[in-house]
Design an enzyme around this catalytic site. Structure first.
Site, short mmCIF file in Angstrom:
data_model
loop_
_atom_site.label_atom_id
_atom_site.label_comp_id
_atom_site.label_asym_id
_atom_site.label_seq_id
_atom_site.Cartn_x
_atom_site.Cartn_y
_atom_site.Cartn_z
CG HIS A 269 -1.93 1.07 1.27
ND1 HIS A 269 -1.68 2.37 0.90
CD2 HIS A 269 -3.22 1.06 1.63
CE1 HIS A 269 -2.76 3.09 1.04
NE2 HIS A 269 -3.71 2.32 1.47
CB CYS A 270 3.75 2.17 1.83
SG CYS A 270 2.70 2.02 3.26
CB ILE A 271 7.18 1.26 -1.61
CG1 ILE A 271 7.46 0.78 -0.18
CG2 ILE A 271 8.44 1.79 -2.25
CD1 ILE A 271 8.00 1.81 0.75
CG ASP A 274 2.67 6.12 0.63
OD1 ASP A 274 1.49 6.01 0.23
OD2 ASP A 274 3.12 5.52 1.61
#
Ligand SMILES: NC(=O)c1ccc[n+]([C@@H]2O[C@H](COP(=O)([O-])OP(=O)(O)OC[C@H]3O[C@@H](n4cnc5c(N)ncnc54)[C@H](O)[C@@H]3O)[C@@H](O)[C@H]2O)c1
Length: 434
Positions: A269-271, A274
Site C-alpha cells: 500500500h505504501c512504496i 506514496d
C-alpha cells in the site's frame, strides 16, 4: 485540555480508531493492551463483526490477541455516532492513487465529514494515513473548524505517521519510534501524551507538515533505492554479472552502504503509491520531482522486463509462450504475509496471459485471488508440492515466501525464472534470474 491529559495519564481516555486495516487494527490492539478502552470504526461490517467475534482477518495478527482484546476493553462498530464517546480519534483510512496517479483523499474527507457532527470540546484528532504535506492543515482543519470549534483551544489536531511493517518480527507498533507533529502547541502536547502512554519513544517534530513529509521521505528513500538496484539488475544481467552476488559483496562494507534487492516490481500500500503524493503536490509549486518519477518509471517497468525474460527462457527451451503452462509463485507483495495489494504478481500473470500462456499461481497465504481495484484474475492457488510444480513448462518466483525456499519443490522443474534469488542453481533445473 487538562481533562483530556489527565484521562490519558490515567488510561481512562476512550480511544477511537477509524479504519481497522493493516495499520488501524494493530494500533487499536496496542491501546487496548495498554489499558485503554478502544472503539474501532470501519465502513466494512464484515470486519467489525469478525473483531467482535474475536476473529482475525489479517493473518499475521493472531486471533488470540484479537479475541483477548475484544473480550476485554475493545469493541468495533460501523456506527459513527459512537465517535462522540471517544476522547481521542485516530484516522487510519486508505490513501490510494486515482487513475492518473493523483492523490485520492476521498477516504480522509469522508472521515472528516463523519467526525464533524460529533466533534466536541476536548477531542483529540490524529491523522495517521500517509499523505502529502499540508493535508492535516488544509483538508482536516477547515472541516473540523466548520463546527465553530477552534483548534488548539476547543479541540486538538495532529499528524503521526504509521510505520507498520507487516510481518516484521524485530519491531512492533510499540517499539517503533512514533513521530508526532501538531497543528499547534496544544495539539502537539495532547498527541504526544497520547502516544507517549503506549509507545516506547515519541519523536516530537515542530509541525504536522514535518511529520507528514518525514513519512514520505522514508518511503521515497525506499522507492528510489529499489529502482536503482532494479536498474543495476538489468545492466549487470546484460553484462553477464549476477547482481545478487554484487550486492552480497558490497554489503560487507560496514558503513555508508545499505543493501536493497531487485524484484519483479513494487507492491504494497505504501512504496508504489506514496511517493506520487509528493510528486503531485510538488507540481503545484512548479517543481518536478524527477527522482520520484524516474524511480516510478524503472520500478513499473519491472514486470514487463521479467515477462520478457520468461518468454526468452521458454523460447530457449524450443517452446512458444503461446500455450505454455506457467506457474507464478506468490501473489502477496512480500514474503510471508497475506497482503496482495498492488502486488506485481497480478501484472506478471496478466502479461503472461496476454502473450498466450496458461497461467496458474501458488500462494499458501492467498488461497483465492480476491478481486482488487485493478485486477480480477478469477484464480485459486494450486497446491505447493513438487508434483504440482513438475507439471509446468516454467515456474516464476515472484514472492520469496519461506515455503518456496525448499529446494525439493523444484526437483522435477525444468525451468525456473527466479526474481528473488531463492532457488539454488543445482540439479536438473535451469534457473534464470530475472
Ligand atoms: N499497510 C502498511 O504497511 C502501512 C504502513 C504505513 C502507513 N500506511 C498507511 O496507513 C493508511 C491505511 O493503510 P492500511 O494498510 O491500514 O489500509 P487497509 O486498507 O488495510 O485499511 C483501511 C481500512 O479503512 C477502512 N475504511 C475505508 N474507508 C473508511 C471510512 N470512510 N471510514 C472508516 N473506515 C474506512 C477499510 O474498510 C479498511 O478496513 C494508508 O494511508 C497507508 O498508506 C500503511
Amino acid at each position: 485540555m487538562n481533562d483530556l491529559l489527565s484521562k490519558i495519564e490515567s488510561h481512562t481516555a476512550r480511544v477511537g480508531v477509524i479504519g481497522l486495516g493493516y495499520v488501524g487494527l494493530p494500533l487499536a490492539l496496542l491501546f487496548e493492551e495498554s489499558g485503554f478502552h478502544v472503539l474501532g470504526f470501519d465502513v466494512d461490517a464484515s470486519k467489525t463483526e469478525a473483531l467482535n467475534r474475536g476473529e482475525s482477518y489479517i493473518r499475521h495478527i493472531g486471533a488470540d490477541r484479537i479475541a483477548a482484546a475484544f473480550a476485554r476493553r475493545a469493541r468495533a462498530t460501523t456506527d459513527f455516532r459512537h465517535l462522540a464517546e471517544c476522547d481521542a480519534i485516530i484516522i487510519c483510512v486508505p490513501t490510494p492513487l486515482g487513475r492518473h496517479r493523483e492523490p485520492d483523499l476521498k477516504y480522509i474527507r469522508m472521515t472528516a465529514d463523519a467526525i464533524v457532527p460529533h466533534l466536541r470540546r476536548g477531542h483529540l484528532i490524529v491523522l495517521e494515513s500517509t499523505t502529502y504535506p499540508g493535508t492535516t492543515r488544509q483538508e482536516l482543519l477547515p472541516r473540523l473548524e466548520s463546527t465553530g470549534l477552534s483548534c488548539g483551544r476547543d479541540f486538538f489536531l495532529a499528524f503521526s505517521p504509521e510505520r507498520e511493517d507487516p510481518g516484521n518480527q524485530n519491531f512492533s507498533t510499540k517499539s517503533i519510534p512514533k513521530i508526532v507533529g501538531g497543528i499547534d502547541e496544544a495539539s502537539l502536547r495532547a498527541a504526544t501524551a497520547l502516544y507517549g502512554s503506549v509507545v516506547d519513544r515519541v519523536v516530537i517534530v515542530t509541525s504536522a507538515e514535518i511529520a507528514e513529509s518525514s513519512k514520505l521521505l522514508e518511503n521515497i528513500f525506499r522507492a528510489v533505492n529499489i529502482a536503482l538496484v532494479n536498474e543495476l539488475k538489468v545492466v549487470f544481467d546484460r553484462m553477464g554479472i549476477d547482481v545478487w552476488q554484487v550486492i552480497e559483496a558490497a554489503k560487507t562494507k560496514p558503513f555508508g552502504f545499505m543493501a536493497f534487492y531487485p524484484g519483479p516490481g513494487l507492491g504494497g500500500h505504501c512504496i508504489p503509491l506514496d511517493p506520487f503524493y509528493l510528486a503531485w503536490k510538488a507540481a503545484e509549486y512548479g517543481i518536478w520531482a524527477r527522482f520520484i518519477e524516474l524511480a516510478g518509471e524503472v520500478n513499473t517497468a519491472m514486470p514487463r522486463y521479467v515477462v520478457d525474460r520468461t518468454v526468452e527462457a521458454i523460447n530457449a527451451d524450443g517452446k512458444s509462450i503461446v500455450g505454455s503452462k506457467i506457474l507464478v509463485l506468490g501473489l502477496s507483495y512480500k514474503a510471508d504475509i497475506d497482503d496482495d495489494r498492488e502486488s506485481p504478481s497480478f501484472e506478471l500473470i496478466e502479461l503472461l496471459q496476454e502473450r498466450g500462456a496458461a497461467v496458474s499461481y501458488c500462494d499458501p497465504y492467498v488461497p483465492v485471488a480476491r478481486r482488487g481495484r485493478k485486477h480480477d484474475l478469477g484464480l485459486k492457488s494450486v497446491p505447493c508440492t513438487a508434483e504440482e510444480f513438475a507439471t509446468y513448462d516454467a515456474v516464476l518466483v515472484s514472492t520469496a515466501h519461506s515455503q518456496f525456499r525448499d529446494p525439493s519443490l523444484y526437483k522435477n522443474v525444468k525451468l525456473a525464472v527466479d526474481t528473488r534469488n531463492i532457488i539454488p542453481t543445482q540439479g536438473a533445473t535451469r534457473v534464470v534470474r530475472a
